[in-house]
Design a protein around this motif. Structure first.
Motif, mmCIF file in Angstrom:
data_model
loop_
_atom_site.group_PDB
_atom_site.id
_atom_site.type_symbol
_atom_site.label_atom_id
_atom_site.label_comp_id
_atom_site.label_asym_id
_atom_site.label_seq_id
_atom_site.Cartn_x
_atom_site.Cartn_y
_atom_site.Cartn_z
ATOM 1 N N VAL A 136 7.729 18.533 9.608
ATOM 2 C CA VAL A 136 7.560 17.104 9.356
ATOM 3 C C VAL A 136 7.892 16.335 10.640
ATOM 4 O O VAL A 136 9.040 16.309 11.081
ATOM 5 C CB VAL A 136 8.468 16.633 8.197
ATOM 6 C CG1 VAL A 136 8.329 15.120 8.005
ATOM 7 C CG2 VAL A 136 8.092 17.353 6.905
ATOM 8 N N PHE A 137 6.868 15.741 11.227
ATOM 9 C CA PHE A 137 7.034 14.950 12.449
ATOM 10 C C PHE A 137 7.591 13.565 12.117
ATOM 11 O O PHE A 137 8.367 12.990 12.876
ATOM 12 C CB PHE A 137 5.684 14.826 13.155
ATOM 13 C CG PHE A 137 5.663 13.854 14.304
ATOM 14 C CD1 PHE A 137 6.114 14.240 15.558
ATOM 15 C CD2 PHE A 137 5.191 12.553 14.135
ATOM 16 C CE1 PHE A 137 6.104 13.344 16.624
ATOM 17 C CE2 PHE A 137 5.171 11.663 15.190
ATOM 18 C CZ PHE A 137 5.625 12.065 16.442
ATOM 19 N N GLY A 138 7.159 13.033 10.980
ATOM 20 C CA GLY A 138 7.588 11.703 10.582
ATOM 21 C C GLY A 138 7.105 11.379 9.183
ATOM 22 O O GLY A 138 6.551 12.230 8.484
ATOM 23 N N ARG A 139 7.322 10.138 8.778
ATOM 24 C CA ARG A 139 6.910 9.715 7.433
ATOM 25 C C ARG A 139 6.214 8.361 7.514
ATOM 26 O O ARG A 139 6.637 7.474 8.266
ATOM 27 C CB ARG A 139 8.120 9.596 6.505
ATOM 28 C CG ARG A 139 8.968 10.858 6.367
ATOM 29 C CD ARG A 139 10.020 10.642 5.289
ATOM 30 N NE ARG A 139 10.967 11.750 5.229
ATOM 31 C CZ ARG A 139 12.221 11.670 5.645
ATOM 32 N NH1 ARG A 139 12.675 10.519 6.162
ATOM 33 N NH2 ARG A 139 13.037 12.699 5.543
ATOM 34 N N LEU A 140 5.160 8.223 6.714
ATOM 35 C CA LEU A 140 4.453 6.956 6.582
ATOM 36 C C LEU A 140 4.997 6.236 5.358
ATOM 37 O O LEU A 140 5.086 6.823 4.274
ATOM 38 C CB LEU A 140 2.947 7.193 6.422
ATOM 39 C CG LEU A 140 2.109 5.958 6.059
ATOM 40 C CD1 LEU A 140 2.082 4.964 7.217
ATOM 41 C CD2 LEU A 140 0.684 6.377 5.680
ATOM 42 N N TYR A 141 5.380 4.970 5.549
ATOM 43 C CA TYR A 141 5.881 4.158 4.446
ATOM 44 C C TYR A 141 4.933 2.984 4.221
ATOM 45 O O TYR A 141 4.601 2.262 5.166
ATOM 46 C CB TYR A 141 7.271 3.592 4.763
ATOM 47 C CG TYR A 141 8.247 4.577 5.350
ATOM 48 C CD1 TYR A 141 8.529 5.785 4.706
ATOM 49 C CD2 TYR A 141 8.914 4.294 6.543
ATOM 50 C CE1 TYR A 141 9.440 6.686 5.241
ATOM 51 C CE2 TYR A 141 9.826 5.189 7.087
ATOM 52 C CZ TYR A 141 10.083 6.383 6.440
ATOM 53 O OH TYR A 141 10.984 7.262 6.977
ATOM 54 N N LEU A 142 4.520 2.774 2.982
ATOM 55 C CA LEU A 142 3.681 1.627 2.628
ATOM 56 C C LEU A 142 4.353 0.903 1.458
ATOM 57 O O LEU A 142 4.887 1.543 0.548
ATOM 58 C CB LEU A 142 2.282 2.088 2.210
ATOM 59 C CG LEU A 142 1.469 2.803 3.297
ATOM 60 C CD1 LEU A 142 0.317 3.567 2.682
ATOM 61 C CD2 LEU A 142 0.961 1.801 4.308
ATOM 62 N N ALA A 143 4.323 -0.421 1.492
ATOM 63 C CA ALA A 143 4.999 -1.170 0.434
ATOM 64 C C ALA A 143 4.258 -2.458 0.101
ATOM 65 O O ALA A 143 3.543 -3.020 0.933
ATOM 66 C CB ALA A 143 6.431 -1.504 0.852
ATOM 67 N N ASP A 144 4.467 -2.886 -1.138
ATOM 68 C CA ASP A 144 3.982 -4.167 -1.655
ATOM 69 C C ASP A 144 2.464 -4.289 -1.628
ATOM 70 O O ASP A 144 1.907 -5.201 -1.001
ATOM 71 C CB ASP A 144 4.631 -5.333 -0.906
ATOM 72 C CG ASP A 144 5.958 -5.736 -1.543
ATOM 73 O OD1 ASP A 144 6.503 -4.915 -2.313
ATOM 74 O OD2 ASP A 144 6.435 -6.847 -1.288
ATOM 75 N N LYS A 145 1.802 -3.387 -2.318
ATOM 76 C CA LYS A 145 0.368 -3.566 -2.576
ATOM 77 C C LYS A 145 0.234 -4.312 -3.903
ATOM 78 O O LYS A 145 0.820 -3.899 -4.909
ATOM 79 C CB LYS A 145 -0.337 -2.224 -2.675
ATOM 80 C CG LYS A 145 -1.808 -2.361 -3.105
ATOM 81 C CD LYS A 145 -2.488 -1.027 -3.257
ATOM 82 C CE LYS A 145 -3.920 -1.242 -3.755
ATOM 83 N NZ LYS A 145 -4.672 0.031 -3.866
ATOM 84 N N PRO A 146 -0.522 -5.398 -3.935
ATOM 85 C CA PRO A 146 -0.715 -6.115 -5.206
ATOM 86 C C PRO A 146 -1.295 -5.177 -6.265
ATOM 87 O O PRO A 146 -2.295 -4.507 -6.049
ATOM 88 C CB PRO A 146 -1.718 -7.222 -4.841
ATOM 89 C CG PRO A 146 -1.514 -7.438 -3.375
ATOM 90 C CD PRO A 146 -1.185 -6.082 -2.818
ATOM 91 N N GLY A 147 -0.633 -5.110 -7.404
ATOM 92 C CA GLY A 147 -1.093 -4.233 -8.476
ATOM 93 C C GLY A 147 -0.574 -2.817 -8.370
ATOM 94 O O GLY A 147 -0.747 -2.020 -9.290
ATOM 95 N N GLY A 148 0.057 -2.465 -7.259
ATOM 96 C CA GLY A 148 0.634 -1.133 -7.113
ATOM 97 C C GLY A 148 -0.322 -0.134 -6.479
ATOM 98 O O GLY A 148 -1.537 -0.352 -6.405
ATOM 99 N N PHE A 149 0.234 0.953 -5.987
ATOM 100 C CA PHE A 149 -0.555 1.993 -5.332
ATOM 101 C C PHE A 149 -1.146 2.949 -6.359
ATOM 102 O O PHE A 149 -0.542 3.231 -7.401
ATOM 103 C CB PHE A 149 0.315 2.772 -4.334
ATOM 104 C CG PHE A 149 0.775 1.941 -3.177
ATOM 105 C CD1 PHE A 149 -0.053 1.715 -2.089
ATOM 106 C CD2 PHE A 149 2.039 1.357 -3.187
ATOM 107 C CE1 PHE A 149 0.362 0.934 -1.022
ATOM 108 C CE2 PHE A 149 2.472 0.575 -2.121
ATOM 109 C CZ PHE A 149 1.631 0.356 -1.042
ATOM 110 N N THR A 150 -2.317 3.471 -6.042
ATOM 111 C CA THR A 150 -3.036 4.361 -6.941
ATOM 112 C C THR A 150 -2.942 5.807 -6.483
ATOM 113 O O THR A 150 -2.512 6.099 -5.363
ATOM 114 C CB THR A 150 -4.514 3.967 -7.001
ATOM 115 O OG1 THR A 150 -5.103 4.239 -5.713
ATOM 116 C CG2 THR A 150 -4.693 2.498 -7.351
#
Length: 349
Positions: A136-150
């Motif tokens: 694991v080189f790193g991690r991608l973080y995503l936050a606050d998508k309207p309606g939530g992530f699918t």
């Protein structure tokens, strides 16, 4: 803990990103040869593709600590208020090594420990690892998508992470090739200078200065024979140099181990080392030790140091540093022999 927290099933019926767009993003990512540019583009594309308000990439060291953090969506003035890098623990540390972590509200996760002062509130969350050669080189973080992530977001970001891994590997190979050229140019400069009859001390200062520069180190030390059987730092260049000149390196320490074996070593962080026999080095992070070997004779040890939080030295750095140190040692030995011959000739006259 499940490898992936599932949001509402119905959300997956309408994937947000068209396959052609995802493929285009992936192909464009792999064209990067600069690591920082590749990571910045990766984070921006991930945010745009999913519709997330916030996106970030945390680069990890060998111990899983965050060494670099590239973010998208948080204003620079607000980022400055946050200060230190995220530790990568809590919810971020719960991201699996394979798969993804998808949350409707990350504040409800059992590992959520609250926000640091000045951090914007976030809720829906998607975390994906970026793996290179099974690590694991790193991690991608995503936050606050309207309606939530699918679930489609999860799959697409895992595919985009694979493209990012290719870009990262390409940039690494390019950087290694470029760095090797720089190291060889420095080696040639040092050898030429020594054989032109430069004073030995001036030559050692040149070696420390140029190796510190080419290795992108903050400090360079040269450990040489001192009084009796002691070996001490005779040359220091860069940060805290005045604190290190004259410091004796014990016979059971890393420098003498490297000298005895003739093989260099990389240390991930001096500040985290449990058995540190030279306390003056505790202020540093990554370190690289290389012996100056002229055949079987150990003439000294070069120590390259970076400040705490700086990127670790990589195996290719050690490999090329050993070659340059050996060439410098041989040139130093030849210059010393020529100087002795000149002195003998002068005495005869």
């Amino acid at each position: 803990m499940s490898a992936e927290y599932q949001p509402v099933e119905a959300r997956d019926q309408h994937p947000d990103t068209h396959p052609v767009e995802l493929l285009t993003d992936a192909l464009n990512l792999t064209r990067h040869l600069d690591l920082e540019a590749a990571l910045t583009d990766f984070v921006a594309r991930a945010a745009r593709s999913t519709g997330a308000h916030y996106a970030a990439m945390g680069v990890l060291d060998t111990r899983g600590e965050t060494t670099a953090f590239i973010q998208h969506g948080v204003p620079e003035d607000q980022t400055a208020l946050l200060g230190r890098l995220p530790h990568g623990r809590g919810v971020l540390g719960a991201i699996p090594d394979e798969g993804a972590l998808v949350l409707d509200d990350l504040t409800e996760h059992p590992d959520f420990g609250g926000w640091p002062a000045g951090h914007p509130p976030m809720h829906s969350f998607l975390g994906v690892p970026v793996r290179i050669r099974e690590q694991v080189f790193g991690r991608l973080y995503l936050a606050d998508k309207p309606g939530g992530f699918t679930q489609a977001d999860s799959r697409n970001m895992q595919l985009l992470a694979q493209a990012a891994a290719v870009a990262i590997e390409n940039s690494r190979l390019y950087t290694e090739a470029r760095n090797r050229e720089r190291w060889m140019a420095v080696s040639q400069e040092i050898t030429t200078t020594l054989l032109q009859g430069t004073d030995e001390e001036d030559a050692l200062v040149l070696i420390a200065s140029r190796l510190r520069e080419v290795a992108e180190a903050d400090t360079a030390l040269i450990i040489l024979p001192s009084v009796g059987e002691d070996w001490a730092c005779e040359i220091a260049e860069g940060h805290a140099a005045d604190q290190l000149v004259g410091v004796v390196f014990p016979p059971e320490g890393r420098a003498m181990t490297v000298l005895a074996s003739g093989v260099g070593m990389v240390v991930d962080s001096m500040s985290r080392t449990r058995s540190l026999r030279v306390p003056q080095l505790a202020q540093f992070g990554p370190a690289l030790y290389v012996p100056m070997m002229a055949g079987d004779e150990g003439m000294g040890v070069i120590v390259l140091l970076r400040t705490v939080g700086a990127p670790e030295f990589a195996p290719p750095d050690l490999e090329v540093a050993e070659l340059v140190a050996a060439q410098a040692a041989l040139a130093l030995q030849m210059a010393s022999a020529r100087h002795a011959e000149d002195v003998a000739t002068l005495l005869d006259e």
